[in-house]
Design a protein around this motif. Structure first.
Motif, PDB file in Angstrom:
ATOM      1  N   LEU B  57       0.341   9.159   7.358  1.00 41.42           N
ATOM      2  CA  LEU B  57       0.771   8.677   6.054  1.00 41.42           C
ATOM      3  C   LEU B  57       2.100   9.330   5.723  1.00 41.42           C
ATOM      4  O   LEU B  57       2.266  10.537   5.900  1.00 41.42           O
ATOM      5  CB  LEU B  57      -0.262   9.037   4.984  1.00 41.42           C
ATOM      6  CG  LEU B  57      -1.633   8.380   5.179  1.00 41.42           C
ATOM      7  CD1 LEU B  57      -2.695   9.101   4.384  1.00 41.42           C
ATOM      8  CD2 LEU B  57      -1.580   6.913   4.777  1.00 41.42           C
ATOM      9  N   CYS B  59       4.661  10.472   2.952  1.00 38.17           N
ATOM     10  CA  CYS B  59       4.529  10.843   1.545  1.00 38.17           C
ATOM     11  C   CYS B  59       5.810  11.498   1.015  1.00 38.17           C
ATOM     12  O   CYS B  59       6.593  12.055   1.779  1.00 38.17           O
ATOM     13  CB  CYS B  59       3.376  11.836   1.378  1.00 38.17           C
ATOM     14  SG  CYS B  59       1.827  11.289   2.129  1.00 38.17           S
ATOM     15  N   TRP B  74       2.045   7.527  -0.894  1.00 38.86           N
ATOM     16  CA  TRP B  74       1.005   7.504   0.142  1.00 38.86           C
ATOM     17  C   TRP B  74       1.203   6.168   0.850  1.00 38.86           C
ATOM     18  O   TRP B  74       0.633   5.161   0.457  1.00 38.86           O
ATOM     19  CB  TRP B  74      -0.343   7.604  -0.569  1.00 38.86           C
ATOM     20  CG  TRP B  74      -1.583   7.527   0.232  1.00 38.86           C
ATOM     21  CD1 TRP B  74      -2.126   6.427   0.843  1.00 38.86           C
ATOM     22  CD2 TRP B  74      -2.520   8.605   0.477  1.00 38.86           C
ATOM     23  NE1 TRP B  74      -3.307   6.759   1.428  1.00 38.86           N
ATOM     24  CE2 TRP B  74      -3.581   8.071   1.224  1.00 38.86           C
ATOM     25  CE3 TRP B  74      -2.542   9.958   0.124  1.00 38.86           C
ATOM     26  CZ2 TRP B  74      -4.666   8.852   1.631  1.00 38.86           C
ATOM     27  CZ3 TRP B  74      -3.628  10.714   0.527  1.00 38.86           C
ATOM     28  CH2 TRP B  74      -4.674  10.169   1.276  1.00 38.86           C
ATOM     29  N   GLN B 106      -5.125   6.118  -7.471  1.00 36.47           N
ATOM     30  CA  GLN B 106      -4.270   5.593  -6.412  1.00 36.47           C
ATOM     31  C   GLN B 106      -3.915   4.154  -6.743  1.00 36.47           C
ATOM     32  O   GLN B 106      -4.793   3.303  -6.868  1.00 36.47           O
ATOM     33  CB  GLN B 106      -4.964   5.673  -5.051  1.00 36.47           C
ATOM     34  CG  GLN B 106      -4.057   5.227  -3.918  1.00 36.47           C
ATOM     35  CD  GLN B 106      -4.650   5.507  -2.555  1.00 36.47           C
ATOM     36  OE1 GLN B 106      -5.821   5.836  -2.433  1.00 36.47           O
ATOM     37  NE2 GLN B 106      -3.830   5.354  -1.519  1.00 36.47           N
TER      38      GLN B 106
END
Lengths: 107, 138
Positions: B57, B59, B74, B106
């Motif tokens: 991921l 970030c 993310w 999220q």
């Protein structure tokens, strides 16, 4: 939702079950005999796997004479395909780990 | 076609915000409950979270308010563009009588997945394959 996810994950994590489910998705309804003929496991094993797929709602069975026909229910995969359902399960399990870590950490 | 979806998970933790904050922002602690990472607590810092199943991921730290709010992007680039994920994760800590109320939100922005249902090339099969590794360690 996380619980339903767990059942689906665990059911499809097994490669033999996944192969059976994929075949039913691809080729449509089939008998246990037809499925066994091309599986690498015995008929009782195939029947057991089909039983678990049925419990997870991934297949449906239909009795016709002495034969049981199975068909795929791809709609049962919705919680896995649904991103929000998957991520909710993900964060729940991560928070379990976090809580466990906090318990072990020094002040 | 795209749409935004939000996931919220809350947990009451019997630990002070300072302690929870450490678990959220110290790389070796993050690795224990989240993923391996090269996180640095600085706004604008780019880092990666590396899952044990091989997923990475990308970030970037967006918000950092000690013991209160931590937010980072993310994003996951998938070989199949339909599975690309762009999202922002925000942790909010609220001090309570018994400890801390931790909330994670999220918000995701991703393409529609019309092809995901049925069909021989159903992308879910690929995704589920990766779950094997995930389940094996849970």
């Amino acid at each position: 939702m996380p619980q339903a996810d767990d059942i689906l994950f665990r059911t499809l994590a097994d490669p033999t079950r996944r192969a059976l489910f994929e075949r039913l998705c691809r080729e449509g309804e089939q008998t246990v005999g037809a499925l066994t003929a091309r599986a690498k496991v015995s008929q009782p094993a195939v029947s057991k796997h089909l039983g678990l797929l049925k419990e997870a709602g991934l297949v449906r069975d239909r009795q016709e004479g002495r034969q049981t026909h199975y068909s795929a229910q791809p709609g049962a995969l919705a919680p896995l395909i649904d991103w929000t359902g998957r991520m909710t399960g993900f964060w729940q399990s991560r928070f379990d780990k976090l809580e466990d870590l906090l318990r072990r950490m020094d002040q | 076609m795209s749409d935004v979806r939000t996931v919220t998970v809350e947990r009451q933790l019997p630990f002070a915000p300072a302690k929870v904050w450490r678990a959220l922002t110290q790389p070796h602690l993050m690795a224990e409950w989240l993923m391996q990472n090269d996180f640095v607590p600085a706004v604008g810092h780019r880092f990666q979270l590396r899952g044990e199943w091989g997923g990475v991921l990308d970030c970037e730290v967006l918000v950092l308010e000690p013991e209160t709010v931590l937010s980072y992007t993310w994003n996951h680039a998938h070989a199949d563009a339909a599975y690309n994920l762009q999202s922002v994760v925000t942790f909010t800590l609220t001090a309570t009588d018994g400890g801390t109320l931790l909330k994670v939100e999220q918000a995701g922005f991703r393409p529609e997945q019309k092809q995901a249902f049925g069909g021989a090339k159903a992308g879910w099969a690929q995704m589920l394959g990766k779950l094997d590794a995930l389940l094996a360690r849970e």
